[in-house]
Design an enzyme around this catalytic site. Structure first.
Site: not given
Lengths: 464, 464
Positions: B303, B332, B446
């Site tokens: 960010e 793995h 937003k």
């Protein structure tokens, strides 16, 4: 089961099946610079046909038995799960990689959120734990927490040789022994039906066992006893999981690229990576319950497609880097980078149509405009709008994305999703012309570790 | 505290401080193709000096108060934490992004592994929960689990306007009210000291409050009340956390690139990204306890540095993609890709020198060679060798990596690490010549969400 199982009734199925919208990956929606053009799409039909033929041949020859797992007999797994459920308060999976990621994904998706904290009578099975890493604090603190007389240990390793699993098995069996437990009842080994030291040990010690079909690799083993026993122990309907997988099997049999959603998923990834410079593929469920599923996919995609050599032995160093994110949480973390950073990513959203709870938001503090718009709406709506908004922002910026829609989270739907990803990954291996079923790059690290630990036959190169 | 706090004694400090080995990033170790050459290193000294000047000026001007957090007075936080610890069985942080990732990282690192499952008398504080996402099932199932009379809710939002946090605050306060709780005692708002609707609401309703210093952004707020209250509530020594941060503050004040380990960390990332085509930086702790710390770093790096424009307003679309992994688990899963896939990554390992438990492995089943080499060794050794092996494999293949060594996991060490990463990120912003303290790319999402939810003043563009 009734004569006509509900998952064979058309109406029920159309309400339960997952779908894939890949339109926002295409030039028609986001432009030629980052979107796949019609000519690029058409140009891979030959490659698609070849990859389909390779998979079909292998399947017919019986060399890829993961394809046939949906129709397996689950009698032995049910029997073992019932015994565990009746007797023990704790169930601990000792496993790593494919042996832990699949069980975690299923549990995270289908068990209640705070499963281990629920009172015994509100939990549909024993508490569920993992001994996964070789982290001494994790292992010590888990065993300190549990009572050996109430605990069943499920050691999961195909080969039996995985170092972390072997170490945790030694710890856990010693702990059971010291606690006076009966290992023949309290240890279950899920391993190769004939080969390997875990099979040998389990038979000699008289432990319970479940087989992993020999040609099913770790990351494709979720629909074997590896994933099904832990699920059944926690009260998850494994026959519905397999029914979902069987339904997806039927949908992904066709060679038709447009009809076969697993092939389509693989093809848009392949084209985005190789033609549109998208080396990173983000998997972003808008659901906490799918966060471990995203991690499971990361292993599947990374380990299957990240390969140095193609099938002809040519150096290719191929493989997209999968990146897990969770919406809406990562809108406050990684999305800034996805939106404004380098145009090197494609995003696959997973959206849940219907949650178990709607969560109506109360109408409180409505005189303040930070809160007033929420009252009377649901949290499910908020999450849905947030997903749609992030998708729209990416599309506006010509950044490719696609969406897997899951009508709801249940075993039938999750079974579809597991099988879908497995077929897509196997098929992507064909498109890249690499072997998606091996993992040669991790062998040297194992050899170096064995050497440092003084295992016979392995020189200690790390000491140099 | 004694006259001479132990963290000021030289011997103690040299045993407690983190170090950074960046040699495997350099051409001398891994060759010119992927390693940073001496001339590349020398060429950025001008840029380094400018970035240092910018930070120093901002710091002197008081516009970056996160720098000064280590010396804050923690009296009010202690007082509030003591009250919570004395009265409540559950502590729930309502927050997202910087407001949840920091508290999670600290709790994951310094509280016992299965903290919430421990009996009350074995746990140093109330149980710890998060209401983070706008996931209706998560929110509903957490509130179903808890008793409102035993629960303290900590609502954390700088602005007070974060939608997910506002929604969960509405749910939680309604739930407290219906349960007959006293909100003036059981709600703590951590927010701006003067501005925003959460501040307004808290004061009007008579809730408890803690301030977030106005110029400290969310992802740099871990060492404010945001991170310190939850830590103190769970019995973590926050003065040691700050002492660690203060120690790192002293170590990262110098303009000298070789001496300043935060600057060095930033510079090798910057050069690997811009000169060596490493757009992906993996953060890979070999410790389960640092897994949430890796997620915290991912937000901070992504960010802060993922930006469309530089400070001159030129389009740059910059920012490395941080990727979290955990050793040995990801050996793995993702390591196959790191080793054999595209050479587009650099890896930072985090290694813990000394764990709380050693976990001696019992000598059992020693006649089988999958297990015999483990007996008599410790799990801590196994994990250490695995880290060294992965590092050696990458180096052999000329793939760049570096290592942060943490002598052990305690508040003093973790405080260093938080502060180290914050300085490194702020400094990297200077090297990239972007603003590391804003996040403009998430604003449109937003606005679209507010519009769809019918918030006044926001048009509904999503409906189109």
């Amino acid at each position: 089961m009734s004569d006509m199982p509900r998952y064979r009734q058309n109406e029920w199925i159309s309400d339960q099946q997952i779908s894939l919208d890949s339109s926002r990956m295409m030039a028609a929606k986001i432009g030629e610079a980052h979107g796949i053009s019609v000519s690029q799409w058409e140009a891979i039909r030959g490659r698609v046909a070849a990859a389909h033929q390779t998979l079909s041949d292998a399947r017919t020859a019986g060399s890829l038995p993961f394809f046939d797992l949906p129709t397996q007999d689950t009698g032995a797994i049910h029997q073992m799960a019932d015994r565990v459920r009746a007797r023990y308060k704790n169930f601990v999976v000792v496993g790593i990689g494919g042996s832990s990621l699949g069980p975690k994904a299923t549990h995270n998706c289908l068990s209640p959120r705070h499963y281990n904290l629920l009172p015994d009578d509100q939990r549909d099975g024993p508490r569920f734990f993992l001994l996964e890493n070789a982290d001494p604090d994790s292992s010590a603190e888990l065993l300190e927490l549990l009572d050996p007389s109430e605990t069943c240990i499920n050691v999961v390793s195909k080969s039996g040789g995985t170092a972390e699993t072997a170490a945790n098995m030694l710890l856990a069996t010693e702990w059971l022994d010291k606690g006076g437990a009966d290992l023949t009842q309290q240890v279950i080994a899920t391993t190769d039906p004939a080969d390997g030291n875990l099979r040998k040990l389990a038979e000699r010690e008289g432990w319970q066992t479940l087989p992993i079909p020999p040609k099913v690799g770790g990351r494709f083993s979720q629909l074997t006893g590896v994933g099904l026993l832990p699920a059944a122990v926690c009260g998850i309907d494994i026959d519905e999981l397999l029914a979902g997988a069987a339904h997806m099997e039927a949908r992904t049999r066709t060679a038709d690229l447009e009809q076969n959603l697993a092939y389509r998923f693989a093809a848009v990834h392949y084209l985005a990576d190789t033609q549109k410079q998208k080396p990173i593929c983000v998997v972003m469920p808008y659901s906490d319950a799918l966060s471990a599923m995203a991690d499971w996919f990361v292993q599947l995609w990374a380990e299957s497609l990240g390969k140095a050599y193609d099938r002809q032995g040519k150096v290719v160093n191929t493989g997209q880097t999968p990146l897990a994110a969770v919406g809406a949480i990562d809108q406050h973390s990684q999305v800034q980078l996805f939106v404004e950073g380098p145009a090197d990513k494609m995003v696959t959203f997973l959206r849940v149509g219907e949650f178990t709870h709607q969560c109506a938001l109360p109408d409180r503090y409505g005189d303040l405009d930070s809160f007033s718009y929420l009252g009377g709406q649901t949290m499910a709506d908020l999450l849905g709008y947030e997903q749609a908004a992030t998708e729209m922002v990416l599309t506006d910026l010509q950044r490719p994305s696609m969406r897997i829609d899951l009508p709801r989270l249940n075993p039938f739907v999750l079974g579809q999703l597991f099988y879908f990803y497995e077929v897509a990954t196997a098929f992507a291996g064909g498109l890249y012309d690499i072997d998606p079923f091996d993992q040669p790059g991790v062998e040297l690290g194992k050899v170096l570790t064995y050497g440092a630990m003084g295992r016979e036959g392995f020189e200690n190169r790390l000491a140099d």
